[in-house]
Design a protein around this motif. Structure first.
Motif, mmCIF file in Angstrom:
data_model
loop_
_atom_site.group_PDB
_atom_site.id
_atom_site.type_symbol
_atom_site.label_atom_id
_atom_site.label_comp_id
_atom_site.label_asym_id
_atom_site.label_seq_id
_atom_site.Cartn_x
_atom_site.Cartn_y
_atom_site.Cartn_z
ATOM 1 N N VAL A 110 0.814 -1.224 0.000
ATOM 2 C CA VAL A 110 0.000 0.000 0.000
ATOM 3 C C VAL A 110 0.847 1.273 0.000
ATOM 4 N N ARG A 111 2.136 1.139 0.238
ATOM 5 C CA ARG A 111 2.975 2.337 0.299
ATOM 6 C C ARG A 111 3.192 2.984 -1.072
ATOM 7 N N VAL A 112 2.905 2.245 -2.158
ATOM 8 C CA VAL A 112 3.106 2.878 -3.472
ATOM 9 C C VAL A 112 1.852 3.602 -3.970
ATOM 10 N N ILE A 113 0.789 3.563 -3.165
ATOM 11 C CA ILE A 113 -0.440 4.270 -3.552
ATOM 12 C C ILE A 113 -0.138 5.751 -3.784
ATOM 13 N N LEU A 118 0.535 10.551 -7.313
ATOM 14 C CA LEU A 118 1.372 11.644 -7.816
ATOM 15 C C LEU A 118 1.503 11.573 -9.329
ATOM 16 N N LYS A 119 1.653 10.350 -9.855
ATOM 17 C CA LYS A 119 1.744 10.214 -11.318
ATOM 18 C C LYS A 119 0.435 10.614 -11.965
ATOM 19 N N PHE A 120 -0.657 10.273 -11.295
ATOM 20 C CA PHE A 120 -1.970 10.642 -11.850
ATOM 21 C C PHE A 120 -2.137 12.159 -11.889
ATOM 22 N N THR A 121 -1.776 12.824 -10.786
ATOM 23 C CA THR A 121 -1.971 14.283 -10.750
ATOM 24 C C THR A 121 -1.055 14.985 -11.745
ATOM 25 N N ARG A 167 -3.478 -1.374 -9.906
ATOM 26 C CA ARG A 167 -3.248 -0.254 -10.821
ATOM 27 C C ARG A 167 -4.200 0.907 -10.564
ATOM 28 N N LEU A 168 -3.781 2.055 -11.049
ATOM 29 C CA LEU A 168 -4.665 3.227 -10.993
ATOM 30 C C LEU A 168 -5.185 3.500 -12.402
ATOM 31 N N CYS A 169 -6.479 3.768 -12.502
ATOM 32 C CA CYS A 169 -7.059 4.152 -13.791
ATOM 33 C C CYS A 169 -7.820 5.457 -13.617
ATOM 34 N N SER A 170 -7.628 6.375 -14.557
ATOM 35 C CA SER A 170 -8.364 7.635 -14.508
ATOM 36 C C SER A 170 -9.805 7.398 -14.928
ATOM 37 N N LYS A 171 -10.628 8.392 -14.687
ATOM 38 C CA LYS A 171 -12.045 8.245 -15.007
ATOM 39 C C LYS A 171 -12.277 7.949 -16.487
ATOM 40 N N ARG A 172 -11.508 8.606 -17.365
ATOM 41 C CA ARG A 172 -11.790 8.355 -18.788
ATOM 42 C C ARG A 172 -11.383 6.947 -19.211
ATOM 43 N N VAL A 173 -10.354 6.394 -18.556
ATOM 44 C CA VAL A 173 -10.002 4.999 -18.842
ATOM 45 C C VAL A 173 -11.129 4.079 -18.361
ATOM 46 N N LEU A 174 -11.680 4.395 -17.197
ATOM 47 C CA LEU A 174 -12.772 3.573 -16.649
ATOM 48 C C LEU A 174 -14.027 3.686 -17.509
ATOM 49 N N ASN A 175 -14.281 4.889 -18.034
ATOM 50 C CA ASN A 175 -15.426 5.037 -18.936
ATOM 51 C C ASN A 175 -15.233 4.180 -20.182
ATOM 52 N N ALA A 176 -13.990 4.145 -20.667
ATOM 53 C CA ALA A 176 -13.697 3.305 -21.829
ATOM 54 C C ALA A 176 -13.898 1.836 -21.469
ATOM 55 N N LEU A 177 -13.425 1.467 -20.283
ATOM 56 C CA LEU A 177 -13.554 0.082 -19.832
ATOM 57 C C LEU A 177 -15.025 -0.345 -19.784
ATOM 58 N N ALA A 178 -15.886 0.607 -19.401
ATOM 59 C CA ALA A 178 -17.312 0.290 -19.305
ATOM 60 C C ALA A 178 -17.902 -0.061 -20.666
ATOM 61 N N ASP A 179 -17.238 0.367 -21.743
ATOM 62 C CA ASP A 179 -17.740 0.051 -23.081
ATOM 63 C C ASP A 179 -17.397 -1.361 -23.537
ATOM 64 N N TYR A 180 -16.509 -2.011 -22.804
ATOM 65 C CA TYR A 180 -16.150 -3.389 -23.178
ATOM 66 C C TYR A 180 -17.226 -4.327 -22.645
ATOM 67 N N GLY A 181 -17.872 -5.041 -23.548
ATOM 68 C CA GLY A 181 -18.992 -5.862 -23.099
ATOM 69 C C GLY A 181 -18.635 -7.311 -22.820
#
Ligand code: UDP
Ligand code: MG
Length: 315
Positions: A110-113, A118-121, A167-181
């Motif tokens: 959990v220490r690399v969270i 930081l990479k996300f921001t 892993r960390l995923c941004s919201k737009r990656v997650l929105n894309a993921l939601a399109d995978y059926g």
């Protein structure tokens, strides 16, 4: 950019022994990051109960009432690690700017969270947690895992070496993921196909905090096979190659038979009749088996079944 809302999503199946500790650690980390103004105070850690039959849900409820940043989601039944994780990601993506997926057993450090955040921001959309070494793994697990990555690579499946589902995923990656059926979920294979800016953080994978692995060899092998057949048509190509090679061998054998007849040396033999029969029979069955795997996949995909149902949630 304002301080982002970060959600941590963790699938749990019969994890009553680890959840108290995990929720405490995640809550502490969130509190610390909030105090240091790195993330918004709306940040949270959400546990997805994947149809456990022990006290997992009770523990989640208890912890979400005691700790300020803990949420829970209870699925109606056991749908497996990948689908449970997806349920969490799809449900909580609306409430966060980015989600971090992590196993409940504290094996992912959990220490690399903080590093991920930081990479996300600074503008990265996907941050993969990659294992440095496999010190805590058994000889068997280490080598089967290595074989798995080699095999995937040789079959041109694009996965990140030594990265599981931390892993960390941004919201737009997650929105894309939601399109995978797809029903045969293999998130490690899907995420790299989405694209966007990516980066990695390195960590040492620790021992499981308590309880037993929910991934026995049988499940692991199924998972690996699923990964290959969901992302690669290489085995199908192999069928064609095998068929062609056999055709060539048959051509050579007929040439030999022709010459042997010409010299009057061909003894009509039992072996030459029966052996190829078994040989071809075996190969054919093998090939049909592989084709069957794909047909089975098409079958489960075209049904378009929902992948999970949500029972209830706590905030
Ligand atoms: N898990 C799940 N559903 C399942 C099996 C596992 O949600 O059907 C969760 C489990 O609670 C854990 C994560 O998936 O948080 C990884 O499982 P585990 O630690 O047992 O696997 P290993 O680390 O041994 O590969
Ligand atoms: Mg584990």
């Amino acid at each position: 950019m304002q301080t982002p809302i970060i959600g941590i999503v963790s699938p749990c199946y019969n994890e009553e022994l680890v959840l108290r500790e995990t929720s405490l650690q995640l809550n502490t980390i969130l509190k610390d990051l909030i105090d240091r103004k790195l993330i918004s105070e709306k940040s949270f850690a959400a546990f997805v109960d994947d149809g456990s039959n022990d006290k997992t849900w009770q523990v989640i409820e208890e912890k979400s009432s005691q700790l300020e940043h803990i949420k829970g989601l209870k699925l109606a039944g056991n749908v497996g690690h990948q689908n449970a994780l997806l349920a969490g990601l799809i449900t909580f993506k609306e409430e966060a700017d980015a989600l971090i997926s992590i196993d409940a057993d504290l094996q992912d450090d959990v220490r690399v969270i903080e590093g991920m955040i930081l990479k996300f921001t600074s503008g990265t959309d996907v941050v993969y947690g990659v294992r440095k070494e496999r010190k805590t793994d058994s000889f068997f697990k280490k080598n089967t895992a290595l074989l798995f990555y080699k095999l995937m690579k040789s079959m041109k499946v694009n996965i990140v070496y030594n990265h599981a589902d931390y892993r960390l995923c941004s919201k737009r990656v997650l929105n894309a993921l939601a399109d995978y059926g797809e029903v045969n979920l293999f998130l490690r294979g899907i995420i790299p196909t989405i694209g966007f800016k990516k980066d990695v953080v390195y960590y040492d994978r620790l021992e499981r905090f308590a309880g037993e692995s929910k991934y026995p060899f049988r499940k692991m092998a199924t998972f690996a096979w699923n990964g290959i057949t969901s992302f690669s048509t290489y085995p199908l190509k192999m069928v064609t190659v095998i068929g062609f090679v056999i055709f060539l061998i048959c051509l050579m054998m007929s040439a030999y038979a022709f010459i042997a007849v010409f010299y009057g040396q061909l003894v009509p033999g039992w072996l030459s009749t029966v052996l190829p029969m078994y040989f071809l029979g075996g190969i054919q069955l093998f090939c049909f088996g592989i084709i069957g795997e794909y047909v089975g996949k098409i079958y489960s995909e075209v049904k378009q079944r929902p992948r999970y149902f949500i029972d209830k949630r706590v905030d």
